[in-house]
Enzyme design. Structure first.
Site, PDB file in Angstrom:
ATOM      1  N   ASP A 205       0.816  -1.204   0.000  1.00 52.58           N
ATOM      2  CA  ASP A 205       0.000   0.000   0.000  1.00 52.58           C
ATOM      3  C   ASP A 205       0.855   1.262   0.000  1.00 52.58           C
ATOM      4  O   ASP A 205       2.082   1.203   0.134  1.00 52.58           O
ATOM      5  CB  ASP A 205      -0.961   0.007   1.198  1.00 52.58           C
ATOM      6  CG  ASP A 205      -0.282  -0.426   2.504  1.00 52.58           C
ATOM      7  OD1 ASP A 205       0.953  -0.314   2.613  1.00 52.58           O
ATOM      8  OD2 ASP A 205      -0.994  -0.886   3.410  1.00 52.58           O
TER       9      ASP A 205
ATOM     10  N   ASP B 259      -8.234  -4.203  14.274  1.00 48.69           N
ATOM     11  CA  ASP B 259      -9.593  -4.497  13.816  1.00 48.69           C
ATOM     12  C   ASP B 259      -9.623  -5.553  12.711  1.00 48.69           C
ATOM     13  O   ASP B 259     -10.653  -5.793  12.097  1.00 48.69           O
ATOM     14  CB  ASP B 259     -10.291  -3.221  13.326  1.00 48.69           C
ATOM     15  CG  ASP B 259      -9.524  -2.537  12.196  1.00 48.69           C
ATOM     16  OD1 ASP B 259      -8.488  -3.087  11.754  1.00 48.69           O
ATOM     17  OD2 ASP B 259      -9.950  -1.450  11.765  1.00 48.69           O
TER      18      ASP B 259
ATOM     19  N   HIS C  24      -7.725  -5.523   9.892  1.00 48.62           N
ATOM     20  CA  HIS C  24      -7.476  -5.077   8.517  1.00 48.62           C
ATOM     21  C   HIS C  24      -6.145  -5.595   7.990  1.00 48.62           C
ATOM     22  O   HIS C  24      -5.192  -5.803   8.734  1.00 48.62           O
ATOM     23  CB  HIS C  24      -7.555  -3.547   8.409  1.00 48.62           C
ATOM     24  CG  HIS C  24      -6.407  -2.807   9.038  1.00 48.62           C
ATOM     25  ND1 HIS C  24      -6.500  -2.161  10.249  1.00 48.62           N
ATOM     26  CD2 HIS C  24      -5.142  -2.586   8.599  1.00 48.62           C
ATOM     27  CE1 HIS C  24      -5.346  -1.575  10.531  1.00 48.62           C
ATOM     28  NE2 HIS C  24      -4.495  -1.816   9.550  1.00 48.62           N
TER      29      HIS C  24
ATOM     30  N   GLU D 234      -9.775  -2.173   5.193  1.00 45.93           N
ATOM     31  CA  GLU D 234     -10.374  -2.022   6.513  1.00 45.93           C
ATOM     32  C   GLU D 234     -11.695  -2.789   6.595  1.00 45.93           C
ATOM     33  O   GLU D 234     -12.197  -3.293   5.575  1.00 45.93           O
ATOM     34  CB  GLU D 234     -10.576  -0.538   6.803  1.00 45.93           C
ATOM     35  CG  GLU D 234      -9.259   0.227   6.823  1.00 45.93           C
ATOM     36  CD  GLU D 234      -9.412   1.638   7.340  1.00 45.93           C
ATOM     37  OE1 GLU D 234      -8.780   1.938   8.350  1.00 45.93           O
ATOM     38  OE2 GLU D 234     -10.147   2.430   6.732  1.00 45.93           O
TER      39      GLU D 234
END
Length: 269
Positions: free
Chosen positions: A70, A139, A141, A146
């Site tokens: 990313d 979380d 991701h 996400e």
């Protein structure tokens, strides 16, 4: 999916695993080894050890092709928080990799959609990723995929959740107005197409994500759970990261003996 709870330094473990994979593959200019790479604090020990192994002549990156997961949109490549800067500062500038073999998404491309299509095409052109490395967020991701991300997603631009923007603001003087709100990221399906995936996880804060990855249901609200469908995934953890798993689950994986366990045992010698 395989879980390995290692008492070794996870970064060093991963570095030797990567080096062994590259050496066993015996890459050439016509048949390069393709490696997917993450950023963040978790992989730093791995990069440091890979640099040491490279300088010691124990692994070469001359015929290794890399694809990063990313990049922020709108940050100059020279910005100290850009992933271009991170990768060159912490890894690429210290090994014998060829510049033409380094691929990082261009967050300043005039056409972001075209940049993402080009990235997917570049991965396909070299035959796909042999080993995808990564971490996981609290979380669940993966990269900037996400909660709520499509499990069929490819490389694309992604608006960042406000919780992510707030968390990342610590790298931007604590100012959310300076913190990027858009990023380019490989997709969940891009990860799933890799021949092998290795996820490194450290610390108690990541325990809920590990629980969902191993014992939870597959859901786009916890993207790492998609790896339950991957043909060869290893989640490499320290003990703290397993604190929400059932004892039965931990014992099940501890009693397995495979290539991963053999590598873990070899690290002791």
């Amino acid at each position: 999916m395989r879980l390995l709870i290692s008492k070794h330094n996870l970064g060093k473990w991963a570095a030797h695993y990567v080096a062994n994979k590259i050496n066993a593959f015996k890459p050439t200019a016509d048949k390069p080894f393709v490696l997917g790479l993450p950023t963040g604090s978790t992989p730093l020990d791995m990069y440091n050890e890979l640099i040491r192994l490279n300088k010691a002549g124990e692994v070469s990156f001359e015929h290794v092709v890399t694809f990063n997961m990313d990049e922020y949109v709108g940050l100059a490549e020279s910005h100290p928080e850009s992933y271009h800067y991170y990768m060159h500062h912490y890894f690429f500038d210290h090994i014998n990799i060829q510049a033409k073999n380094i691929h990082i998404l261009n967050g300043n491309a005039a056409d972001l959609d075209l940049e993402c299509e080009r990235y997917e095409a570049a991965i396909a052109a070299v035959g796909g990723i042999h080993l995808q490395l990564g971490g996981v967020g609290e979380d669940g991701h993966l990269a900037f995929n996400e909660p709520g991300s499509s499990l069929a997603s490819k490389t694309r631009s992604k608006d960042l959740n406000m919780s992510t923007v707030i968390a990342n603001s610590r790298f931007f003087d604590g100012d959310i107005n300076k913190t990027p709100r858009l990023a380019l990221t490989i997709g969940i399906d891009t990860v799933m197409q890799a021949e092998e995936v290795l996820i490194m996880v450290k610390g108690l804060a990541k325990a809920p994500a590990v629980f969902q990855a191993i014992e939870g249901s597959v859901s786009s609200m916890c993207p790492i759970t998609a790896l339950q469908y991957h043909r060869k995934t290893l989640i490499l953890c320290d003990e703290l990261a397993t604190y929400e798993l059932r004892v039965k689950t931990i014992k099940y994986f501890e009693n397995m003996y495979d290539d991963y366990a053999a590598h873990d045992a070899a690290m002791k010698s």
